[in-house]
Design a protein around this motif. Structure first.
Motif, mmCIF file in Angstrom:
data_model
loop_
_atom_site.group_PDB
_atom_site.id
_atom_site.type_symbol
_atom_site.label_atom_id
_atom_site.label_comp_id
_atom_site.label_asym_id
_atom_site.label_seq_id
_atom_site.Cartn_x
_atom_site.Cartn_y
_atom_site.Cartn_z
ATOM 1 N N GLU A 34 0.797 -1.120 -0.035
ATOM 2 C CA GLU A 34 -0.157 0.098 0.025
ATOM 3 C C GLU A 34 0.833 1.373 -0.019
ATOM 4 N N VAL A 35 0.566 2.025 -0.977
ATOM 5 C CA VAL A 35 1.395 3.272 -1.024
ATOM 6 C C VAL A 35 1.179 4.136 0.234
ATOM 7 N N VAL A 36 2.384 4.711 0.714
ATOM 8 C CA VAL A 36 2.291 5.487 1.952
ATOM 9 C C VAL A 36 2.867 6.978 1.417
ATOM 10 N N LEU A 37 3.589 7.089 0.472
ATOM 11 C CA LEU A 37 4.248 8.171 -0.004
ATOM 12 C C LEU A 37 4.847 7.946 -1.233
ATOM 13 N N ALA A 38 4.356 9.156 -2.273
ATOM 14 C CA ALA A 38 4.878 8.919 -3.611
ATOM 15 C C ALA A 38 5.328 10.371 -4.037
ATOM 16 N N ASN A 39 6.413 10.203 -5.207
ATOM 17 C CA ASN A 39 6.895 11.561 -5.492
ATOM 18 C C ASN A 39 6.129 11.834 -6.686
ATOM 19 N N PRO A 40 6.410 13.163 -7.078
ATOM 20 C CA PRO A 40 5.447 13.716 -8.235
ATOM 21 C C PRO A 40 6.000 12.869 -9.731
ATOM 22 N N ALA A 41 6.996 12.264 -9.828
ATOM 23 C CA ALA A 41 7.347 11.555 -10.897
ATOM 24 C C ALA A 41 6.599 10.046 -11.003
ATOM 25 N N MET A 42 6.219 9.328 -9.865
ATOM 26 C CA MET A 42 5.518 8.435 -9.785
ATOM 27 C C MET A 42 4.049 8.712 -9.877
ATOM 28 N N VAL A 58 0.140 -0.680 -5.003
ATOM 29 C CA VAL A 58 1.069 -0.477 -5.986
ATOM 30 C C VAL A 58 0.862 -1.397 -7.254
ATOM 31 N N LEU A 59 0.339 -2.644 -6.789
ATOM 32 C CA LEU A 59 0.315 -3.738 -7.753
ATOM 33 C C LEU A 59 -0.851 -3.673 -8.675
ATOM 34 N N GLU A 60 -1.915 -2.783 -8.197
ATOM 35 C CA GLU A 60 -2.994 -2.531 -8.879
ATOM 36 C C GLU A 60 -2.649 -1.292 -9.919
ATOM 37 N N LEU A 61 -1.799 -0.372 -9.534
ATOM 38 C CA LEU A 61 -1.621 0.450 -10.449
ATOM 39 C C LEU A 61 -0.584 0.180 -11.596
ATOM 40 N N PHE A 62 0.538 -0.819 -11.121
ATOM 41 C CA PHE A 62 1.212 -1.386 -12.178
ATOM 42 C C PHE A 62 0.973 -2.895 -12.056
ATOM 43 N N VAL A 89 6.284 -5.364 -15.003
ATOM 44 C CA VAL A 89 4.705 -4.600 -14.842
ATOM 45 C C VAL A 89 4.627 -4.165 -16.017
ATOM 46 N N CYS A 90 3.367 -3.547 -16.160
ATOM 47 C CA CYS A 90 2.731 -2.902 -17.385
ATOM 48 C C CYS A 90 1.649 -2.120 -16.712
ATOM 49 N N TRP A 91 1.473 -0.882 -17.499
ATOM 50 C CA TRP A 91 0.557 -0.003 -16.904
ATOM 51 C C TRP A 91 0.044 0.782 -18.046
ATOM 52 N N ARG A 92 -1.224 1.563 -17.770
ATOM 53 C CA ARG A 92 -1.652 2.307 -18.818
ATOM 54 C C ARG A 92 -1.415 3.945 -18.739
ATOM 55 N N ALA A 93 -0.426 4.547 -19.507
ATOM 56 C CA ALA A 93 -0.236 5.844 -19.385
ATOM 57 C C ALA A 93 -1.343 6.865 -19.330
ATOM 58 N N PRO A 94 -1.153 8.169 -19.007
ATOM 59 C CA PRO A 94 -2.283 9.002 -18.867
ATOM 60 C C PRO A 94 -2.828 9.270 -20.602
ATOM 61 N N GLY A 95 -1.779 9.136 -21.436
ATOM 62 C CA GLY A 95 -2.294 9.555 -22.856
ATOM 63 C C GLY A 95 -2.935 8.360 -23.376
ATOM 64 N N GLY A 96 -3.120 6.959 -22.627
ATOM 65 C CA GLY A 96 -3.663 5.817 -23.508
ATOM 66 C C GLY A 96 -2.645 4.790 -23.733
#
Length: 216
Positions: A34-42, A58-62, A89-96
């Motif tokens: 579970e994410v406790v702290l994240a930086n802007p890049a993440m 985090v494993l739902e995000l990625f 991992v793989c994930w969907r970027a904001p641009g799709g």
């Protein structure tokens, strides 16, 4: 003692400033992911802000590409092993676009016996283009004779009357109707006329029915 506490606060603030400014996507998670702290890049990789990532898994995000990797890490953490762990991992970027990469998790804690947190870093390895816009439908192609046959039928003409007005035989009119029926998958003449209006082959809102000026 007070001086030590003050020094600790100073170094903590410096570490948080560095954490926020580093360009590499980084997060701190509890032992359950579970994410406790994240930086802007993440947060940017998830299309959100650091505060909104707090409490997310985090494993739902990625999404892990190999479930066995996650199972091995969970077992190692249960046994309090302190190795570096990597997950594809793989994930969907904001641009799709679909991105893929690697999560690296390092257990960290103030003491050997304490339950570790996880310092998680994300490395982008590549990107697959997202789905493009829906292709434009192909224009409906009909001949002038087919459009005139449809207009006459829409106005209530029989096959015999349509044949007389068009200078065709009844078999000729039937031939055109069969081709249209097969092309559009219509069950009967009523559906055929309805499809002609929907597809723009006949001009809506006018009587008597007439073909559209141009094919749709």
């Amino acid at each position: 003692m007070e001086a030590e506490r003050a020094d600790a606060v100073v170094w903590r603030n410096r570490a948080l400033t560095l954490f926020d400014r580093v360009s590499v996507p980084v997060a701190v998670c509890d032992v359950h992911g579970e994410v406790v702290l994240a930086n802007p890049a993440m947060a940017a990789e998830c299309g959100t802000t650091p505060g909104r990532l707090r409490g997310r898994q985090v494993l739902e995000l990625f999404r892990p590409q190999e479930a066995t990797q996650v199972e091995r890490i969970a077992e190692a953490l249960r046994l309090r092993h302190r190795s570096r762990y990597q997950v594809s991992v793989c994930w969907r970027a904001p641009g799709g676009a679909e991105r893929y990469g690697e999560l690296t998790a390092d257990p960290v804690s103030d003491s050997v016996g304490a339950t570790p947190a996880l310092l998680v870093m994300l490395r982008l390895l590549g990107e697959r283009p997202g789905p493009g816009p829906e292709p434009a439908p192909e224009p409906v192609r009909t001949t002038e004779v087919e459009r005139r046959v449809l207009a006459l039928l829409a106005g209530g003409a029989t096959t015999a009357r349509a044949a007389r007005e068009l200078g065709l035989s009844q078999d000729g009119v039937t031939y055109h109707l069969r081709r249209l029926t097969a092309r559009w998958g219509a069950a009967n003449r009523t559906e055929l006329i309805a499809r002609a209006y929907v597809l723009g082959v006949l001009t809506p809102g006018v009587w008597p029915p007439r073909p559209s000026p141009a094919e749709g």
